[in-house]
Design a protein around this motif. Structure first.
Motif, PDB file in Angstrom:
ATOM      1  N   MET A  19      32.367  37.786  46.482  1.00 55.95           N
ATOM      2  CA  MET A  19      32.478  38.682  45.315  1.00 55.95           C
ATOM      3  C   MET A  19      32.706  37.858  44.034  1.00 55.95           C
ATOM      4  SD  MET A  19      35.401  41.587  44.661  1.00 55.95           S
ATOM      5  CE  MET A  19      36.661  40.544  43.984  1.00 55.95           C
ATOM      6  N   VAL A  20      33.627  36.894  44.118  1.00 49.92           N
ATOM      7  CA  VAL A  20      33.940  36.100  42.932  1.00 49.92           C
ATOM      8  C   VAL A  20      32.743  35.215  42.560  1.00 49.92           C
ATOM      9  CG1 VAL A  20      35.461  34.287  42.022  1.00 49.92           C
ATOM     10  CG2 VAL A  20      36.420  36.172  43.365  1.00 49.92           C
ATOM     11  N   ALA A  21      32.102  34.617  43.567  1.00 46.20           N
ATOM     12  CA  ALA A  21      30.940  33.760  43.303  1.00 46.20           C
ATOM     13  C   ALA A  21      29.834  34.583  42.629  1.00 46.20           C
ATOM     14  CB  ALA A  21      30.432  33.160  44.614  1.00 46.20           C
ATOM     15  N   GLN A  22      29.657  35.812  43.101  1.00 47.06           N
ATOM     16  CA  GLN A  22      28.624  36.694  42.527  1.00 47.06           C
ATOM     17  C   GLN A  22      28.953  37.049  41.069  1.00 47.06           C
ATOM     18  OE1 GLN A  22      27.709  40.111  45.052  1.00 47.06           O
ATOM     19  NE2 GLN A  22      27.213  41.282  43.217  1.00 47.06           N
ATOM     20  N   LEU A  23      30.222  37.377  40.799  1.00 48.46           N
ATOM     21  CA  LEU A  23      30.621  37.741  39.432  1.00 48.46           C
ATOM     22  C   LEU A  23      30.502  36.536  38.498  1.00 48.46           C
ATOM     23  CD1 LEU A  23      33.730  40.007  40.228  1.00 48.46           C
ATOM     24  CD2 LEU A  23      31.486  40.763  39.416  1.00 48.46           C
ATOM     25  N   LYS A  24      30.703  35.353  39.055  1.00 49.84           N
ATOM     26  CA  LYS A  24      30.572  34.127  38.258  1.00 49.84           C
ATOM     27  C   LYS A  24      29.092  33.865  37.957  1.00 49.84           C
ATOM     28  CE  LYS A  24      32.527  29.635  38.141  1.00 49.84           C
ATOM     29  NZ  LYS A  24      32.938  28.453  38.899  1.00 49.84           N
ATOM     30  N   ALA A  25      28.261  34.006  38.996  1.00 49.77           N
ATOM     31  CA  ALA A  25      26.818  33.786  38.820  1.00 49.77           C
ATOM     32  C   ALA A  25      26.236  34.789  37.820  1.00 49.77           C
ATOM     33  CB  ALA A  25      26.119  33.914  40.169  1.00 49.77           C
ATOM     34  N   GLN A  26      26.801  35.987  37.775  1.00 46.24           N
ATOM     35  CA  GLN A  26      26.327  37.013  36.837  1.00 46.24           C
ATOM     36  C   GLN A  26      26.847  36.773  35.420  1.00 46.24           C
ATOM     37  OE1 GLN A  26      27.882  40.424  38.946  1.00 46.24           O
ATOM     38  NE2 GLN A  26      25.930  40.884  39.925  1.00 46.24           N
ATOM     39  N   GLY A  27      27.696  35.761  35.256  1.00 46.28           N
ATOM     40  CA  GLY A  27      28.238  35.455  33.925  1.00 46.28           C
ATOM     41  C   GLY A  27      29.375  36.381  33.522  1.00 46.28           C
ATOM     42  N   ILE A  28      29.914  37.127  34.484  1.00 45.65           N
ATOM     43  CA  ILE A  28      30.993  38.069  34.156  1.00 45.65           C
ATOM     44  C   ILE A  28      32.342  37.341  34.177  1.00 45.65           C
ATOM     45  CG2 ILE A  28      32.212  40.145  34.969  1.00 45.65           C
ATOM     46  CD1 ILE A  28      29.435  41.177  35.900  1.00 45.65           C
ATOM     47  N   ILE A  29      32.555  36.541  35.223  1.00 46.55           N
ATOM     48  CA  ILE A  29      33.763  35.703  35.236  1.00 46.55           C
ATOM     49  C   ILE A  29      33.408  34.393  34.541  1.00 46.55           C
ATOM     50  CG2 ILE A  29      35.357  34.377  36.666  1.00 46.55           C
ATOM     51  CD1 ILE A  29      35.225  36.520  38.765  1.00 46.55           C
ATOM     52  N   LYS A  30      34.190  34.083  33.488  1.00 47.29           N
ATOM     53  CA  LYS A  30      33.955  32.840  32.742  1.00 47.29           C
ATOM     54  C   LYS A  30      35.217  31.963  32.734  1.00 47.29           C
ATOM     55  CE  LYS A  30      32.342  35.410  29.198  1.00 47.29           C
ATOM     56  NZ  LYS A  30      31.676  36.666  29.408  1.00 47.29           N
ATOM     57  N   ALA A  31      36.350  32.602  32.505  1.00 48.52           N
ATOM     58  CA  ALA A  31      37.595  31.836  32.355  1.00 48.52           C
ATOM     59  C   ALA A  31      38.103  31.365  33.720  1.00 48.52           C
ATOM     60  CB  ALA A  31      38.654  32.692  31.677  1.00 48.52           C
ATOM     61  N   HIS A  32      38.617  30.144  33.731  1.00 42.78           N
ATOM     62  CA  HIS A  32      39.125  29.580  34.978  1.00 42.78           C
ATOM     63  C   HIS A  32      40.294  30.404  35.517  1.00 42.78           C
ATOM     64  CE1 HIS A  32      39.811  26.669  38.036  1.00 42.78           C
ATOM     65  NE2 HIS A  32      41.053  26.451  37.626  1.00 42.78           N
ATOM     66  N   ILE A  85      36.875  45.210  36.295  1.00 43.08           N
ATOM     67  CA  ILE A  85      38.190  44.558  36.210  1.00 43.08           C
ATOM     68  C   ILE A  85      38.027  43.152  35.618  1.00 43.08           C
ATOM     69  CG2 ILE A  85      40.066  43.604  37.629  1.00 43.08           C
ATOM     70  CD1 ILE A  85      39.763  46.106  39.417  1.00 43.08           C
ATOM     71  N   ALA A  86      37.010  42.442  36.090  1.00 44.28           N
ATOM     72  CA  ALA A  86      36.790  41.069  35.594  1.00 44.28           C
ATOM     73  C   ALA A  86      36.470  41.086  34.095  1.00 44.28           C
ATOM     74  CB  ALA A  86      35.654  40.410  36.375  1.00 44.28           C
ATOM     75  N   ILE A  87      35.640  42.040  33.671  1.00 45.66           N
ATOM     76  CA  ILE A  87      35.299  42.132  32.232  1.00 45.66           C
ATOM     77  C   ILE A  87      36.575  42.333  31.415  1.00 45.66           C
ATOM     78  CG2 ILE A  87      34.227  43.654  30.491  1.00 45.66           C
ATOM     79  CD1 ILE A  87      31.915  44.081  32.553  1.00 45.66           C
ATOM     80  N   MET A  88      37.436  43.243  31.886  1.00 41.24           N
ATOM     81  CA  MET A  88      38.648  43.544  31.124  1.00 41.24           C
ATOM     82  C   MET A  88      39.615  42.351  31.123  1.00 41.24           C
ATOM     83  SD  MET A  88      39.147  47.618  31.915  1.00 41.24           S
ATOM     84  CE  MET A  88      40.006  48.207  30.453  1.00 41.24           C
ATOM     85  N   LEU A  89      39.714  41.665  32.268  1.00 42.91           N
ATOM     86  CA  LEU A  89      40.604  40.493  32.309  1.00 42.91           C
ATOM     87  C   LEU A  89      40.103  39.412  31.349  1.00 42.91           C
ATOM     88  CD1 LEU A  89      41.328  40.118  36.150  1.00 42.91           C
ATOM     89  CD2 LEU A  89      42.850  41.053  34.394  1.00 42.91           C
ATOM     90  N   GLU A  90      38.796  39.212  31.314  1.00 38.60           N
ATOM     91  CA  GLU A  90      38.226  38.219  30.389  1.00 38.60           C
ATOM     92  C   GLU A  90      38.537  38.598  28.938  1.00 38.60           C
ATOM     93  OE1 GLU A  90      36.370  35.399  30.608  1.00 38.60           O
ATOM     94  OE2 GLU A  90      36.246  35.267  32.780  1.00 38.60           O
ATOM     95  N   GLU A  91      38.307  39.868  28.608  1.00 38.76           N
ATOM     96  CA  GLU A  91      38.469  40.303  27.211  1.00 38.76           C
ATOM     97  C   GLU A  91      39.924  40.327  26.771  1.00 38.76           C
ATOM     98  OE1 GLU A  91      36.244  40.636  24.968  1.00 38.76           O
ATOM     99  OE2 GLU A  91      34.409  40.630  26.163  1.00 38.76           O
ATOM    100  N   LEU A  92      40.854  40.372  27.734  1.00 36.12           N
ATOM    101  CA  LEU A  92      42.281  40.361  27.375  1.00 36.12           C
ATOM    102  C   LEU A  92      42.751  38.984  26.909  1.00 36.12           C
ATOM    103  CD1 LEU A  92      44.179  42.536  30.018  1.00 36.12           C
ATOM    104  CD2 LEU A  92      44.036  42.942  27.564  1.00 36.12           C
ATOM    105  N   GLU A  93      41.941  37.949  27.216  1.00 41.52           N
ATOM    106  CA  GLU A  93      42.300  36.576  26.807  1.00 41.52           C
ATOM    107  C   GLU A  93      43.745  36.258  27.216  1.00 41.52           C
ATOM    108  OE1 GLU A  93      41.163  35.976  22.626  1.00 41.52           O
ATOM    109  OE2 GLU A  93      39.648  37.543  22.870  1.00 41.52           O
ATOM    110  N   LEU A  94      43.981  36.331  28.534  1.00 48.81           N
ATOM    111  CA  LEU A  94      45.338  36.174  29.069  1.00 48.81           C
ATOM    112  C   LEU A  94      45.738  34.710  29.185  1.00 48.81           C
ATOM    113  CD1 LEU A  94      44.989  38.776  31.956  1.00 48.81           C
ATOM    114  CD2 LEU A  94      46.459  39.045  29.940  1.00 48.81           C
TER     115      LEU A  94
END
Ligand code: SAM
Length: 213
Positions: free
Chosen positions: A1-14, A58-67
């Motif tokens: 799931m995480v690899a797929q979200l990363k490949a889709q460019g949705i997960i960016k932040a480490h 969830i990943a989009i929102m976590l990215e946009e929160l700039e945590l």
């Protein structure tokens, strides 16, 4: 799931990638749904009419929160506790306050957070999250605020509780389709608003949102 979200460019932040690898969604799904835990779909939370949001959302929102570590975060809409655990795994001792209006989900989330070890970083409150926490407090308390249910407009109390320099995410619109809105409170206390796209969340039900039916 995480690899797929990363490949889709949705997960960016480490830190988002790390959190999503560390917190097991299967520990937060409703009993009997473990097999579906890593599909990119929302999942029903029993017969409450509420959902655990889809992983990409969830990943989009976590990215946009700039945590980052040490931030103090308010979540409105605890649901299963999954998103609160993800945030907690990034902010750590900064701590997460998460408010849920349905008692059955408060108990479900508390159990999930307890068994996964995140309860020491997440305070789950049973109440109306449109009031913020403490309820109706005018104090600028949180570095980040995330609302995981949709509101007809931005609840003023919540924006008030955001610190200067803080970020708030909230779906705003009708109960069928909404804009995912990102608000930044600048150093003068003014709002800077951007719209990130269309989303479909369950309604935020409370004093400063939709009325209970
Ligand atoms: N973040 C959750 C998770 O990780 O499982 C999913 C949240 S679900 C999409 C939205 C939640 O908001 C529901 O559990 C619903 O009961 C809750 N909710 C709706 N109105 C609320 C309010 N005024 N205060 C607190 N929670 C509310």
């Amino acid at each position: 799931m995480v690899a797929q979200l990363k490949a889709q460019g949705i997960i960016k932040a480490h830190n988002v990638e790390e959190a999503m690898l560390k917190v097991r969604r299967e520990d937060f799904v409703w009993p009997g749904q473990q097999d579906l835990a890593y599909d990119d779909n929302p999942l029903p939370l029993g017969d409450t009419g509420q959902t655990l949001s889809a992983p990409h959302m969830i990943a989009i929102m976590l990215e946009e929160l700039e945590l980052s570590a040490g931030q103090h975060v308010l979540e409105v809409g605890t649901g299963s506790g999954y998103n609160a655990a993800l945030i907690a795994s990034i902010v750590g001792s900064g701590g997460v306050v998460s408010i849920e209006r349905l008692e059955v989900l408060v108990n479900f989330a508390k159990g999930n957070l307890e068994k996964t070890g995140y309860s020491k970083f997440v305070l789950v409150i049973h109440g109306d999250g449109t009031l913020g926490y403490p309820p109706e407090s005018p104090k600028e308390t949180y570095d980040r605020i995330i609302v995981t249910a949709c509101a007809p407009s931005i609840p003023k109390t919540l924006f008030q509780q955001l610190k200067k320099g803080g970020i708030m995410l909230i779906p705003v619109g009708s109960s069928y389709i909404q804009d995912l809105v990102k608000l930044k409170k600048n150093n003068k206390g003014e709002v800077e608003k951007s719209v990130l796209g269309s989303v479909a969340f369950v309604p935020l039900v409370g004093k400063y949102a939709y009325n209970p039916s």
